[in-house]
Design a protein around this motif. Structure first.
Motif, PDB file in Angstrom:
ATOM      1  N   GLU A 233       0.975  -1.180   0.002  1.00 13.04           N
ATOM      2  CA  GLU A 233      -0.148   0.051  -0.062  1.00 13.04           C
ATOM      3  C   GLU A 233       0.947   1.168  -0.130  1.00 13.04           C
ATOM      4  O   GLU A 233       0.558   2.318  -0.885  1.00 13.04           O
ATOM      5  N   LEU A 234       1.856   1.256   0.736  1.00  7.01           N
ATOM      6  CA  LEU A 234       2.757   2.382   0.949  1.00  7.01           C
ATOM      7  C   LEU A 234       3.436   2.604  -0.345  1.00  7.01           C
ATOM      8  O   LEU A 234       3.764   3.727  -1.044  1.00  7.01           O
ATOM      9  N   ALA A 235       4.135   1.456  -0.900  1.00 13.92           N
ATOM     10  CA  ALA A 235       4.656   1.694  -2.369  1.00 13.92           C
ATOM     11  C   ALA A 235       3.735   2.259  -3.319  1.00 13.92           C
ATOM     12  O   ALA A 235       4.203   3.125  -4.192  1.00 13.92           O
ATOM     13  N   ASN A 236       2.501   1.539  -3.487  1.00 12.64           N
ATOM     14  CA  ASN A 236       1.348   2.151  -4.598  1.00 12.64           C
ATOM     15  C   ASN A 236       1.282   3.611  -4.145  1.00 12.64           C
ATOM     16  O   ASN A 236       1.358   4.503  -5.317  1.00 12.64           O
ATOM     17  N   GLY A 237       0.975   3.966  -3.053  1.00 13.80           N
ATOM     18  CA  GLY A 237       0.465   5.294  -2.723  1.00 13.80           C
ATOM     19  C   GLY A 237       1.755   6.257  -3.058  1.00 13.80           C
ATOM     20  O   GLY A 237       1.483   7.449  -3.322  1.00 13.80           O
ATOM     21  N   LEU A 238       2.857   5.991  -2.594  1.00 10.09           N
ATOM     22  CA  LEU A 238       4.052   6.883  -2.857  1.00 10.09           C
ATOM     23  C   LEU A 238       4.180   7.110  -4.419  1.00 10.09           C
ATOM     24  O   LEU A 238       4.577   8.182  -4.765  1.00 10.09           O
TER      25      LEU A 238
ATOM     26  N   ASP B  16      -0.202  10.813   2.707  1.00  9.79           N
ATOM     27  CA  ASP B  16       0.275  12.221   2.662  1.00  9.79           C
ATOM     28  C   ASP B  16       1.118  12.593   3.708  1.00  9.79           C
ATOM     29  O   ASP B  16       2.078  13.241   3.497  1.00  9.79           O
ATOM     30  N   ARG B  17       0.960  11.807   4.638  1.00  5.99           N
ATOM     31  CA  ARG B  17       2.003  12.221   5.746  1.00  5.99           C
ATOM     32  C   ARG B  17       3.170  11.434   5.694  1.00  5.99           C
ATOM     33  O   ARG B  17       4.265  11.781   5.933  1.00  5.99           O
ATOM     34  N   VAL B  18       3.183  10.143   5.258  1.00  7.44           N
ATOM     35  CA  VAL B  18       4.373   9.339   4.681  1.00  7.44           C
ATOM     36  C   VAL B  18       5.068  10.046   3.770  1.00  7.44           C
ATOM     37  O   VAL B  18       6.254  10.223   3.801  1.00  7.44           O
ATOM     38  N   GLY B  19       4.240  10.597   2.735  1.00 13.27           N
ATOM     39  CA  GLY B  19       4.965  11.404   1.490  1.00 13.27           C
ATOM     40  C   GLY B  19       5.728  12.556   2.071  1.00 13.27           C
ATOM     41  O   GLY B  19       6.988  12.837   1.708  1.00 13.27           O
ATOM     42  N   ALA B  20       5.204  13.349   2.923  1.00  8.54           N
ATOM     43  CA  ALA B  20       5.684  14.477   3.468  1.00  8.54           C
ATOM     44  C   ALA B  20       6.820  14.047   4.292  1.00  8.54           C
ATOM     45  O   ALA B  20       8.022  14.850   4.276  1.00  8.54           O
ATOM     46  N   PHE B  21       6.907  13.084   4.936  1.00  2.95           N
ATOM     47  CA  PHE B  21       8.242  12.512   5.735  1.00  2.95           C
ATOM     48  C   PHE B  21       9.301  12.176   4.725  1.00  2.95           C
ATOM     49  O   PHE B  21      10.407  12.600   5.191  1.00  2.95           O
TER      50      PHE B  21
END
Length: 644
Positions: free
Chosen positions: A321-326, A619-624
């Motif tokens: 999920e993180l990979a797709n979302g980023l 959105d938070r992971v991407g900002a980090f």
């Protein structure tokens, strides 16, 4: 004798500091890890190089050692030298005053520093001299004013230099230091503050100080160099001239890593010391440690998730999920794994597959990217792959000692993988506390669920006669508690809907098991059951509870640690005590008879779940990761840890 006295003094101080019980637990754990029952893990970490094994290795494979006793000694150096020279096949480089005290040492075994054709205590001069006079020798640097190590410790370090890594990439070895305040197992580059920090045993001691670990810097006392590394490390003389011996060693280590010659802190070898000095980041070494490129040619941040597997798992699903979302947010993302592209998940980023961790490491270490470890065994690979290129990050979905309740060596190896060089992220406050207890401060960003997959189905009809659970036998899930409580209801027990990959987990005519259902089928189950029950002993996060809440299904659960951030007893769920079958059975019965209470829990659960959707989380992971990219480009510390 002197070394033994220092050992006793250090042990006594540690006894007073820790108290009798903690001290005995620590010594037992160290002895276990150093003993014959060691282990070798898939990532190459091993505790099988024991003292007795090193002695056996040395009898066959010894190499001559030039030992530099830098400075003046106040110890009984003559007695020490009479043991060390023959046992270690050693040649000594000493000061004139020390030489005068070495009665009984043959002239051929001794060189006096600063005399004709002999070097001073300077690494440039020592290296030149050894290339001319002692090219087949290894090198050991010692601070002569410190307690001198016994020969067994030196043999352990030499054995580790030659035998720890099968491909022979270890060129330098440094020991742990035993101080009056405890053990220092090498030094970390704490990228959160941009400084070097001693790796002291923290408040939570799992025996991690005895696990060998690679390091980016070291002091000169006890620094061991293979002759091959002394030949091959490209450290120009002009870069070392004018530096003190500690800084020369730090620069030599940095240049060794540039050629993929590793420095190992063989931390089970402990040298007693009367004092320590903290290495410093300076000049080019600081830029090397802190300033990194993690973007591709188009300026996009590149992220590589490193997985050991792509099989069905909640933690692996979260990575996907993180990979797709980023990727959707403009990051250049791929996954490197020991298994192929999954067939069970719609993963929309490339998967590179490797036969072994070693193959993956060799390919990854030249890549400029944020490299993300996703399981403790991958942390060693990511760390090594980020020494010269890219930046190591660590997605810690669980304090992974929980997977090894009966294996203290594995638990120690897990904790040793949590290092301050990583930009660490975890998804639950409970893990934050566990990690802080071992000296690591992670950024807290929760996981999420897919609202397009898990949601209320408007026309769905809930069955008043059915409860739902994940039918999995993994010990942490403690499904046995749920099964016992349900069976105790006898003829009044409701239909039991189960899903997962173990259809034989419970044999009962009232069980309906869905084998490996799709997300849509699981969502239909959440929408059809009167209750969802999850009685885990421990969870890193427990995503199924959020999925059930998102589908409007009332939840009964236990306090499984990782669910504390979103499970509130009596508000959006009912929490029952661990292994209290009676309380669980009573709660099931009460809620099955009270549709209004179920409706209230359902409404509150829906409000809770709304804050944990993947779009919000991503959105938070991407900002980090964007902040991490910017700080790496500037050579600045990691972004501040987010506790919101």
């Amino acid at each position: 004798m002197v070394e033994g006295l220092a050992r006793l003094l250090g042990a006594g101080a540690m006894f007073l500091r820790l108290g009798p019980r903690r001290y005995l637990r620590r010594r037992r754990s160290i002895q276990e890890i150093r003993g014959r029952r060691g282990a070798t893990f898939a990532n190459g970490v091993t505790t099988r190089l024991t003292s007795s094994g090193a002695q056996a290795w040395h009898r066959v494979h010894w190499r001559p050692i030039t030992i530099v006793l830098a400075g003046e000694t106040s110890d009984d150096v003559a007695a020490w030298a009479r043991l060390a020279v023959p046992e270690l096949h050693a040649h000594l480089l000493v000061s004139p005053s020390t030489a005068a005290r070495l009665k009984g040492i043959e002239a051929d075994d001794l060189t006096i520093a600063g005399t004709e054709d002999a070097p001073s205590f300077d690494l440039v001069e020592i290296r030149r001299w050894m290339l001319r006079k002692r090219r087949n020798h290894d090198l050991l640097l010692l601070d002569a004013s410190q307690p001198l190590p016994d020969t067994g410790a030196v043999i352990e370090m030499q054995c580790a230099a030659y035998d720890y890594h099968h491909a022979g990439e270890v060129g330098c070895v440094t020991p742990s230091y035993r101080t009056a305040d405890g053990i220092i197992s090498g030094y970390d580059v704490d990228r959160a503050v941009g400084e070097i920090a001693p790796a002291r045993t923290p408040s939570a001691d799992y025996g991690q100080s005895a696990i060998p670990r690679y390091v980016l810097t070291a002091g000169y006392h006890g620094f061991f160099v293979r002759g091959r590394a002394l030949d091959r490390v490209d450290a120009a003389d002009r870069e070392l001239v004018g530096l003190d011996l500690d800084r020369q060693v730090a620069h030599f280590i940095r240049r060794a890593w540039a050629g993929n010659i590793r420095t190992l802190c063989f931390s089970s070898t402990e040298l007693p010391v009367s004092r320590t000095s903290l290495p410093q980041l300076f000049g080019e070494q600081r830029a090397w440690a802190m300033q990194r490129t993690v973007t591709n040619a188009e300026g996009e941040t590149r992220v590589v998730f490193v997985l050991n597997a792509t099989s069905v798992s909640g933690g692996i699903r979260a990575v996907f999920e993180l990979a797709n979302g980023l990727s959707e947010r403009g990051f250049d993302v791929d996954i490197w794994s020991l298994q192929d592209h999954p067939t069970w998940f719609d993963l929309r980023v490339p998967v590179r597959t490797f036969y072994s961790y070693e193959d993956l490491l060799l390919a990854l270490r030249s890549v400029d990217a944020i490299k993300v470890a996703t399981w403790w065994e991958t942390a060693e690979i990511v760390w090594l792959a980020s020494v010269n290129h890219g930046l190591p990050a660590y997605l810690i979905q669980e304090f992974e000692t929980w997977f090894y309740p009966d294996d203290e060596v594995a638990r120690a190896a897990v904790v040793a993988s949590y290092r301050r060089e990583f930009a660490s992220i975890t998804e639950a406050s409970y893990q934050v506390g566990e990690l802080e207890s071992v000296g690591v401060t992670p950024t807290l960003i929760p996981h999420g669920y897919d609202p397009t997959a898990f949601h209320v189905i408007p026309d769905a009809t809930r069955r008043d006669d059915a409860i739902l659970a994940l039918g999995r036998s993994f010990f942490q899930k403690n499904f046995a508690m749920t099964a016992r409580a349900w069976q105790s209801l006898g003829d009044e027990r409701p239909t039991f809907l189960l899903f997962g990959g173990e259809p034989d987990i419970l044999d009962d005519p009232r069980v309906e098991y869905s084998v490996r259902p799709t997300d849509a089928q699981v969502n239909a189950l959440y929408n059809s059951a009167a209750l969802f029950v999850q009685t885990s002993r421990h969870e890193g996060f427990c995503l199924p509870i959020l999925e059930a809440m998102a589908a409007g299904c009332p939840v009964i659960t236990t306090d499984s640690h990782g669910n504390r951030d979103f499970c509130v007893d009596g508000v959006n769920c009912v929490i029952v005590p661990q292994d209290d079958d009676v309380a669980l059975a009573d709660t099931i019965t009460r809620l099955m008879r009270d549709p209004e209470e179920r409706e209230r829990l359902s409404a509150n659960g829906l409000r809770t779940a709304a804050d944990y959707t993947w779009p919000i989380v991503l959105d938070r992971v991407g900002a980090f990761y964007r902040q991490l990219t910017a700080s790496a480009a500037q050579g600045a510390p990691h972004p501040s840890n987010d506790r919101s």
